[in-house]
Write a protein that holds these residues in place. Structure first.
Motif, PDB file in Angstrom:
ATOM      1  N   ILE A  55     -47.732  26.132 -26.927  1.00 38.45           N
ATOM      2  CA  ILE A  55     -47.757  24.740 -27.419  1.00 38.45           C
ATOM      3  C   ILE A  55     -46.379  24.118 -27.198  1.00 38.45           C
ATOM      4  O   ILE A  55     -45.366  24.694 -27.587  1.00 38.45           O
ATOM      5  N   ILE A  56     -46.358  22.962 -26.570  1.00 35.79           N
ATOM      6  CA  ILE A  56     -45.069  22.303 -26.302  1.00 35.79           C
ATOM      7  C   ILE A  56     -44.863  21.091 -27.216  1.00 35.79           C
ATOM      8  O   ILE A  56     -45.777  20.284 -27.415  1.00 35.79           O
ATOM      9  N   TYR A  57     -43.647  21.013 -27.772  1.00 33.82           N
ATOM     10  CA  TYR A  57     -43.206  19.848 -28.544  1.00 33.82           C
ATOM     11  C   TYR A  57     -42.087  19.224 -27.727  1.00 33.82           C
ATOM     12  O   TYR A  57     -41.072  19.869 -27.478  1.00 33.82           O
ATOM     13  N   ILE A  83     -47.521  16.219 -19.090  1.00 35.26           N
ATOM     14  CA  ILE A  83     -48.054  16.828 -20.322  1.00 35.26           C
ATOM     15  C   ILE A  83     -49.485  16.344 -20.565  1.00 35.26           C
ATOM     16  O   ILE A  83     -50.405  17.128 -20.831  1.00 35.26           O
ATOM     17  N   LYS A  84     -49.677  15.037 -20.446  1.00 34.66           N
ATOM     18  CA  LYS A  84     -51.001  14.482 -20.749  1.00 34.66           C
ATOM     19  C   LYS A  84     -52.046  14.909 -19.709  1.00 34.66           C
ATOM     20  O   LYS A  84     -53.194  15.189 -20.049  1.00 34.66           O
ATOM     21  N   ILE A 140     -47.249  18.000 -28.545  1.00 40.44           N
ATOM     22  CA  ILE A 140     -46.858  16.841 -29.357  1.00 40.44           C
ATOM     23  C   ILE A 140     -45.735  16.154 -28.600  1.00 40.44           C
ATOM     24  O   ILE A 140     -44.821  16.808 -28.107  1.00 40.44           O
ATOM     25  N   ILE A 141     -45.810  14.831 -28.518  1.00 35.68           N
ATOM     26  CA  ILE A 141     -44.706  14.058 -27.943  1.00 35.68           C
ATOM     27  C   ILE A 141     -44.104  13.199 -29.054  1.00 35.68           C
ATOM     28  O   ILE A 141     -44.818  12.436 -29.717  1.00 35.68           O
ATOM     29  N   ASN A 164     -51.857  17.318 -29.773  1.00 32.78           N
ATOM     30  CA  ASN A 164     -52.279  16.433 -28.683  1.00 32.78           C
ATOM     31  C   ASN A 164     -52.140  14.956 -29.061  1.00 32.78           C
ATOM     32  O   ASN A 164     -53.065  14.165 -28.869  1.00 32.78           O
ATOM     33  N   ASN A 165     -51.000  14.641 -29.635  1.00 38.70           N
ATOM     34  CA  ASN A 165     -50.701  13.269 -30.036  1.00 38.70           C
ATOM     35  C   ASN A 165     -49.286  12.879 -29.637  1.00 38.70           C
ATOM     36  O   ASN A 165     -48.405  13.728 -29.516  1.00 38.70           O
TER      37      ASN A 165
END
Ligand code: UDP
Length: 317
Positions: free
Chosen positions: A110-112, A157-158, A169-170, A232-233
């Motif tokens: 999971i990437i932040y 990312i998207k 999450i961005i 995913n937001n």
């Protein structure tokens, strides 16, 4: 125990986030940075520092493989560098970040990702919602390389999320400030004011920014991180309270009891250097508030006082 990798762990956002996470004993954190700075958390037994650049691909890949959550913060968010070394900005902020995104896809991590309010460019239609348009200037103006780099990574990312199930999450950060900030208007003005040097204002100083204290930002991060349903937001992280740069300069001079004078630099001169300003930049934080009940608590005056104390402390060392 959750295993977390933080790139840029000694940078402004990275160091505050590492401290925040270490308050919870359930996280095992590995921080990487190119600089080895003494920070209060380095001796914490749940923290391991590795002096690794994000360009060391093999080492980076190993670390991504071993961790569950990847916070990619390493970047150079300083407008002076956008115009003095745009290639460095593009290499670090765009291409290495894309590489990290791809590794997160490969190992299902999971990437932040810290993106920027600069994404919206000079769109005059404020406040910005997360889906507001991006309005940028020409590629002749180096300044836009940072916005473009962050947007490129957001697109990756998207796209990977849509097609390969990447979880992300961005965070789009709006002028976050506090101890350890470096290379932005607030630390520049405080530094100058503390040594009674002249503060330089770009243009007439009627341009505005919405400043958010870093503790309020960390609180928003934590609320988002603690709720898996929010994955995913993209979130605007900022307040909609505007301050003009001239008022900011006057406030800092007053709070530091400084004898500094103010001078103005024309935008004409600055544009020759590859700089273009934004006259305002205001977030609409309602999405963040609706999802997390987040509320900023620190007033600009209190935040500035804390930052002034911290810069005075650093200057003593
Ligand atoms: N600014 C200024 N003098 C300085 C540094 C910045 O007048 O020495 C202004 C800049 O033109 C902008 C605002 O302060 O309008 C915020 O600049 P900063 O470099 O912090 O980053 P930005 O918000 O533009 O990304």
């Amino acid at each position: 125990m959750k295993k977390i990798l933080i790139t840029g762990c000694f940078g402004f956002i990275g160091s505050h986030w590492t401290s925040t996470l270490l308050k919870n004993k359930n996280y095992k954190i590995t921080g990487i940075d190119i600089k080895d700075k003494p920070k209060n958390f380095v001796k914490n037994k749940n923290f391991t520092f590795k002096k690794i650049s994000i360009f060391e691909n093999k080492k980076l890949e190993n670390l991504i493989k071993k961790n569950d959550f990847i916070f990619h913060f390493a970047a150079i968010p300083t407008p002076d560098t956008y115009i003095n070394d745009p290639i460095k900005i593009l290499d670090i902020t765009a291409f290495q970040a894309v590489h990290i995104v791809k590794l997160c896809v490969k190992y299902n991590k999971i990437i932040y990702f810290t993106s920027t309010s600069e994404i919206y460019g000079k769109n005059p239609d404020v406040p910005y919602k997360e889906n507001s348009s991006r309005v940028l200037g020409s590629t002749d103006i180096d300044r836009w390389c940072y916005s473009t780099s962050k947007a490129l990574v957001e697109h990756y990312i998207k796209a990977y999320s849509k097609h390969n199930g990447l979880k992300y999450i961005i965070f789009r950060l709006f002028n976050i400030y506090g101890p350890n900030l470096n290379g932005r208007v607030l630390d520049k003005f405080i530094d100058k004011a503390l040594s009674n040097k002249t503060l330089t204002i770009n243009g007439k100083g009627t341009q505005t920014r919405c400043f958010l204290e870093v503790d309020d930002c960390m609180n928003a991060f934590y609320k988002i991180f603690s709720n898996k349903k929010l994955l995913n937001n993209t979130f605007n992280i900022g307040t909609n309270k505007q301050t003009t740069i001239i008022n900011l300069a006057k406030k800092i001079i007053k709070l530091t009891n400084s004898k500094s004078k103010i001078k103005f630099k024309s935008y004409k001169k600055l544009s020759k250097l590859g700089y273009e300003d934004m006259f305002l930049r205001v977030p609409d934080p309602s999405y963040l508030i609706s999802k997390t009940k987040w509320k900023p608590k620190v007033s600009l005056d209190d935040g500035l006082k804390r930052m002034i104390l911290s810069i005075k402390d650093t200057n003593k060392k």
